[in-house]
Design an enzyme around this catalytic site. Structure first.
Site, PDB file in Angstrom:
ATOM      1  CG  HIS A  21      -2.086   0.840   1.184  1.00 52.44           C
ATOM      2  ND1 HIS A  21      -3.087   0.681   0.250  1.00 52.44           N
ATOM      3  CD2 HIS A  21      -2.455   1.905   1.945  1.00 52.44           C
ATOM      4  CE1 HIS A  21      -4.016   1.603   0.432  1.00 52.44           C
ATOM      5  NE2 HIS A  21      -3.653   2.361   1.452  1.00 52.44           N
ATOM      6  CE  LYS A 166      -7.412   8.524   1.196  1.00 52.27           C
ATOM      7  NZ  LYS A 166      -7.828   9.075   2.497  1.00 52.27           N
ATOM      8  CE  LYS A 168      -3.649   7.200   1.227  1.00 52.98           C
ATOM      9  NZ  LYS A 168      -3.690   8.291   2.192  1.00 52.98           N
ATOM     10  CG  ASP A 197      -4.640  11.421   1.321  1.00 54.34           C
ATOM     11  OD1 ASP A 197      -4.106  12.540   1.472  1.00 54.34           O
ATOM     12  OD2 ASP A 197      -4.898  10.652   2.270  1.00 54.34           O
ATOM     13  CD  GLU A 223      -7.579  12.394   2.582  1.00 51.90           C
ATOM     14  OE1 GLU A 223      -8.312  11.778   1.787  1.00 51.90           O
ATOM     15  OE2 GLU A 223      -7.223  11.909   3.662  1.00 51.90           O
ATOM     16  CG  ASP A 248      -6.352  12.978   6.899  1.00 60.51           C
ATOM     17  OD1 ASP A 248      -6.695  12.947   8.085  1.00 60.51           O
ATOM     18  OD2 ASP A 248      -5.872  11.975   6.313  1.00 60.51           O
ATOM     19  CE  LYS A 272      -7.658   9.654   8.407  1.00 61.09           C
ATOM     20  NZ  LYS A 272      -6.303   9.653   7.836  1.00 61.09           N
ATOM     21  CD  GLU A 326     -10.163   7.499   4.424  1.00 63.92           C
ATOM     22  OE1 GLU A 326      -9.880   7.814   3.257  1.00 63.92           O
ATOM     23  OE2 GLU A 326      -9.497   7.877   5.413  1.00 63.92           O
TER      24      GLU A 326
HETATM   25  C1  MUC Z   1      -4.897   8.942   5.019  1.00 67.38           C
HETATM   26  O1  MUC Z   1      -4.037   9.810   5.090  1.00 67.38           O
HETATM   27  O2  MUC Z   1      -5.990   9.294   4.663  1.00 67.38           O
HETATM   28  C2  MUC Z   1      -6.648   6.444   4.579  1.00 67.38           C
HETATM   29  C3  MUC Z   1      -6.842   5.628   3.514  1.00 67.38           C
HETATM   30  C4  MUC Z   1      -5.602   5.158   3.095  1.00 67.38           C
HETATM   31  O3  MUC Z   1      -5.352   4.423   2.153  1.00 67.38           O
HETATM   32  O4  MUC Z   1      -4.653   5.680   3.884  1.00 67.38           O
HETATM   33  C5  MUC Z   1      -5.277   6.397   4.930  1.00 67.38           C
HETATM   34  C6  MUC Z   1      -4.528   7.560   5.416  1.00 67.38           C
HETATM   35 MG    MG Z   2      -5.417  11.345   4.334  1.00 69.12          MG
END
Ligand code: MUC
Ligand code: MG
Length: 372
Positions: A21, A166, A168, A197, A223, A248, A272, A326
């Site tokens: 991941h 989402k 990254k 994000d 994000e 976030d 969170k 999520e």
């Molecule tokens: C984050 O920063 O949002 C949430 C989903 C994911 O894949 O990582 C987290 C962390």
């Molecule tokens: Mg995030």
């Protein structure tokens, strides 16, 4: 005489992820959960959990430091105290333990689970009652490979497990990321909401260029594009683009939420339990956001089933989650340590029922995965 707290145990549990991941600051191959078990003098047990992302890559607490905080600082403060007044216990902790919201979140969760089991009521009811029992859940595409991400997305859409995604980004050059995102958006089509994000990886100038490109590519939400403490950047960027920003890392608790809104930010906040200090605490941030007209999103720290269930009990009490949730953490892990996993269906997840969190530990699995 009310029951008193008899023991608090914090257990490190390592479970491999189903695939690497990849985030802007780390690539995860394993998730570590700190499982907390609080027992009272009647023999009732409350469960809690804390996770972070990539050791110390995400924030100032690591799984190991959460265990140390609980063993050495939290447990001596709570043992022999009445178990049934959670607010009093939180005040007691708050007076001598600053920060450490991951540890506090696991403890608040365990105390709520304990209280729920004692009263034979679900945690959501202790928080005022569930408005929703089924919540939408997006999936994070983060294999690091565009083709693999597209295959993963198509399979999940087909299975009706997730319809929104989402991505990254932030570790590669900007235009490489933009091409990656645009290719995925093109493949999944208009019916899927695609968000990104950046996990603080861009400076403001890169973010301005990135947001212009992402807006043109049909992305719905960006994000945490810039560093968490740069509130001014988030405010200026949220002014400049109609592509909304999800804050976030910038917003941990209600005070952060108030300050960012007061500075002129318009967008949404990722809630969170880990950032705020628990399923009850996080609702204070939700209330501030709502008062300021800021959208809500049920965020994850890639918790396992216990932390995910705790979050769901909190999110279920909110009338509107503008950007959904999520809460897919358990699905990113190869195995689970609970008897009955959560039910994911129809692009979302069911709020577990039963007293407390509605979750029971599988002792054999816990024994197998606990750190020796
Ligand atoms: C984050 O920063 O949002 C949430 C989903 C994911 O894949 O990582 C987290 C962390
Ligand atoms: Mg995030």
């Amino acid at each position: 005489m009310s029951a008193t707290i008899q023991s608090i145990e914090a257990i490190l549990v390592d479970i491999p992820t189903i695939r690497p991941h990849k985030l802007s600051m780390t690539t995860m191959g394993v998730q570590t959960m700190v499982i907390v078990r609080v027992t009272d003098s009647d023999g009732i047990e409350g469960l809690g959990e804390a996770t972070t992302i990539g050791g110390l890559a995400y924030g100032p607490e690591s799984p190991e430091s959460v265990k140390l905080t609980i063993d050495h600082y939290v447990a001596p403060l709570l043992i022999n105290q009445p178990a049934d007044n959670i607010n009093t216990l939180k005040v007691r902790l708050g007076r001598v333990i600053r920060g450490n919201t991951l540890a506090k979140s696991a403890i608040e969760t365990a105390l709520l689970d304990l209280q729920g089991k004692r009263l034979q009521r679900p945690v959501a009811e202790l928080l005022g009652g569930a408005v929703h029992t089924h919540m939408p859940v997006l999936w994070t595409l983060a294999s690091g490979d565009t083709g693999k991400d597209i295959d993963e997305a198509m399979n999940l859409i087909e299975a009706r497990r997730h319809c929104d995604f989402k991505l990254k980004i932030g570790s590669r050059p900007l235009m490489d990321d933009v091409r990656h995102v645009a290719a995925i958006k093109e493949a999944v089509g208009d019916s899927a909401s695609v968000r990104v994000d950046v996990n603080q990886a861009w400076d403001e100038a890169t973010a301005a260029k990135g947001m212009a490109e992402l807006q043109a590519a049909g992305i719905d939400l960006v994000e945490q594009p810039t560093p968490m403490k740069h509130f001014d950047s988030l405010v200026r960027l949220s002014d400049k683009f109609h592509l909304p920003i999800l804050a976030d890392e910038a917003v941990a608790d209600a005070t952060d939420g108030f300050n960012l809104a007061a500075a002129g930010f318009g967008g949404a906040y990722a809630l969170k339990i880990a950032k705020s200090g628990g399923p009850a605490r996080v609702l204070e941030l939700a209330a501030v956001a709502s008062a300021a007209g800021i959208g809500l999103y049920g965020g994850t720290m890639l918790e396992g089933t216990i932390g995910t269930a705790a979050s769901l009990h909190a999110w279920s009490t909110l009338e509107t989650l503008h950007w959904g949730t999520e809460m897919f953490g358990p699905l990113l892990m190869k195995d689970d340590i609970v008897v009955t996993p959560l039910t994911y269906r129809d692009n979302g997840v069911e709020l577990p029922d039963g007293p407390g969190l509605g979750i029971a530990i599988d002792e054999d699995k816990l024994e197998h995965y606990r750190r020796k």
